[in-house]
Design a protein around this motif. Sequence first.
Motif, PDB file in Angstrom:
ATOM      1  N   UNK A  27       0.855  -1.198   0.000  1.00  0.00           N
ATOM      2  CA  UNK A  27       0.000   0.000   0.000  1.00  0.00           C
ATOM      3  C   UNK A  27       0.882   1.235   0.000  1.00  0.00           C
ATOM      4  N   UNK A  28       0.336   2.349  -0.499  1.00  0.00           N
ATOM      5  CA  UNK A  28       1.087   3.604  -0.554  1.00  0.00           C
ATOM      6  C   UNK A  28       1.364   4.153   0.835  1.00  0.00           C
ATOM      7  N   UNK A  29       0.516   3.811   1.812  1.00  0.00           N
ATOM      8  CA  UNK A  29       0.682   4.338   3.164  1.00  0.00           C
ATOM      9  C   UNK A  29       1.861   3.708   3.900  1.00  0.00           C
ATOM     10  N   UNK A  30       2.263   2.496   3.508  1.00  0.00           N
ATOM     11  CA  UNK A  30       3.359   1.819   4.197  1.00  0.00           C
ATOM     12  C   UNK A  30       4.666   2.588   4.078  1.00  0.00           C
ATOM     13  N   UNK A  31       4.962   3.066   2.863  1.00  0.00           N
ATOM     14  CA  UNK A  31       6.193   3.830   2.623  1.00  0.00           C
ATOM     15  C   UNK A  31       5.839   4.995   1.709  1.00  0.00           C
ATOM     16  N   UNK A  32       5.443   6.128   2.312  1.00  0.00           N
ATOM     17  CA  UNK A  32       5.030   7.290   1.506  1.00  0.00           C
ATOM     18  C   UNK A  32       6.109   7.703   0.508  1.00  0.00           C
ATOM     19  N   UNK A  33       5.647   8.057  -0.691  1.00  0.00           N
ATOM     20  CA  UNK A  33       6.584   8.482  -1.732  1.00  0.00           C
ATOM     21  C   UNK A  33       7.096   7.348  -2.590  1.00  0.00           C
ATOM     22  N   UNK A  34       6.670   6.142  -2.322  1.00  0.00           N
ATOM     23  CA  UNK A  34       7.130   4.991  -3.105  1.00  0.00           C
ATOM     24  C   UNK A  34       5.927   4.171  -3.561  1.00  0.00           C
ATOM     25  N   UNK A  35       5.963   3.744  -4.818  1.00  0.00           N
ATOM     26  CA  UNK A  35       4.866   2.969  -5.380  1.00  0.00           C
ATOM     27  C   UNK A  35       4.832   1.562  -4.772  1.00  0.00           C
ATOM     28  N   UNK A  36       3.634   1.021  -4.502  1.00  0.00           N
ATOM     29  CA  UNK A  36       3.549  -0.347  -3.965  1.00  0.00           C
ATOM     30  C   UNK A  36       4.169  -1.356  -4.923  1.00  0.00           C
ATOM     31  N   UNK A  37       4.754  -2.397  -4.375  1.00  0.00           N
ATOM     32  CA  UNK A  37       5.377  -3.448  -5.191  1.00  0.00           C
ATOM     33  C   UNK A  37       4.338  -4.398  -5.770  1.00  0.00           C
ATOM     34  N   UNK A  38       3.293  -4.677  -5.007  1.00  0.00           N
ATOM     35  CA  UNK A  38       2.276  -5.640  -5.430  1.00  0.00           C
ATOM     36  C   UNK A  38       1.035  -5.436  -4.588  1.00  0.00           C
ATOM     37  N   UNK A  39      -0.021  -6.169  -4.884  1.00  0.00           N
ATOM     38  CA  UNK A  39      -1.264  -6.045  -4.135  1.00  0.00           C
ATOM     39  C   UNK A  39      -1.098  -6.630  -2.736  1.00  0.00           C
TER      40      UNK A  39
END
Length: 532
Positions: free
Chosen positions: A217-229
């Motif tokens: 999710x985007x909230x886990x590491x702001x500023x970085x695109x999620x790797x997968x669902x």
Amino acid sequence: ATLRSIVRQPVALEAFHSWLRHSPVAAKQLEVCAAAAQLEDLPPDAQTAAVGEMCERHLGLRGGSAEQALAAVTAAAAHAVSVLLRSEALPKLVLSPAFLPLATLWIAEAEELTAGDMPLEAHPRTAREEAALKLRSNHSRVLRDVCNDGRANIDGKPLTQLELFRINPEDESESDAALKEISRRLLGEGTCDPSSRKERAVWAAVARYLSARTQSTAEEKPGREPDMSAPAAAAMRAVLRSMVTANDLAEARELLWPGYHAPGDAEGWVCAFAQAASRLPSSLVLTDTSLAGNPIVFANSAFRELTGYERHEVEGQNCRMLQGPGTERLSLAVMVDALRRGVDCHLRVTNYRKSGERFSNLLSLRPVRDGSSAYRYCVGLLSEIDAQSLQNPDVPATSAKLAALADLFALLPNRFGSDPLLPSSKTHVAAEMVWERQIPLRDRLADAMRGGRLAIMGLLGRGGLNDGVSPLYATSHRSHLEQCARPTDKDAARTDDDRSDGATTRAVSESSGSGQGSARSSPSASPRMARL
């Protein structure tokens, strides 16, 4: 061992540092130990880059080569360890209520070996395929990231998540095999075990890194695109967790008696207990009651330090190796009585080190059952009682020690979670007496240190041997226990200082009874003692 565990765990380190807030010198030494531990865990190239800054920050030294800085940090860390171990700070922490959360944390971490989350098979096939495809399509980039030892990432940007430990580039081939194995497991293409101890450790390190690095999710590491669902990340972490667990279990097996093969339903719990107990400063031992002779399958370093025996001299043996001519017969009778009833036991007993030196031991035993209530293991907690505590059992220092022992004993497990639907060869029901249920643990420990009046009264029937115990047991064992408590003429003639006779007794016991359940003793022992 406790100090090494503390400096490598942020929660424990923060707690110890807070404990030392009124001792700036000790706090500074702890910071040096933590810095050295952090430096030790870094790859060689990262060590070279970080050692200069650490040397300047903690030692105030500038200039010089990386080798000189590393030598200075190493020497300072060795001095800091000696200062902390010589001071009263660490023993006071261990005996304080502040240490209890740390022990709880370590035991909880070890129990994660057997707890786990949802198994891989329970995750949707589409989620597993998504995670595997993502990993395979980015294999080369992930491998370069995992083995990146520079200050910039593989795209030339500053590194993020500096708290994560990457893999040494020299272990790239093992890391490559780990990534391929993760993809195979996600797709159900079979499982390949590591070929060596080193490869297993690298696989686990790769799994830990990816588990912390994977973003869903985007909230886990702001500023970085999620790797997968999120479902795909959950499936990925299930595989990564299995690889870490396999490594942890393998390392834990190395703590056990090499000749011991734990049953499948108990192996995870035994390994988890060994890992947790190996970190604690108290003397702990684990025996398998289902084997002949009730052999020791694990003894931590504190037990070996207390008794003077080496690891290979302890494993596979019965704890009676600590007995000698001065060991109280009545204490042994209390112990046997409690073990037969499958209840906790607290008593004071005279034991002997390997050197022949005697010491007063405050012994606590806890039976451990499986999910079907079968009595499978016994945990022993040993604590040496000094002469001052024996003479003045009510002084604050002794009370604090008893309180700490009570808190630690309360943490010891009494059951592990095997399948209750599996058939069991025998089932044991704990036959607690009323006084054992009603008297607080600290009071029972204090009574044991004074000589165990409560346990002796219960054993001899004055407190009600029939109370909570089956009539058959009480009838068949009352006279035997009373005889054990009554010294014979030969026992009266034997003195506590008769070391030669004691050495013979221990030698015969070790040669004839170790691991075989034999009750034979030397010819000079009475028949009742041999039967006991």
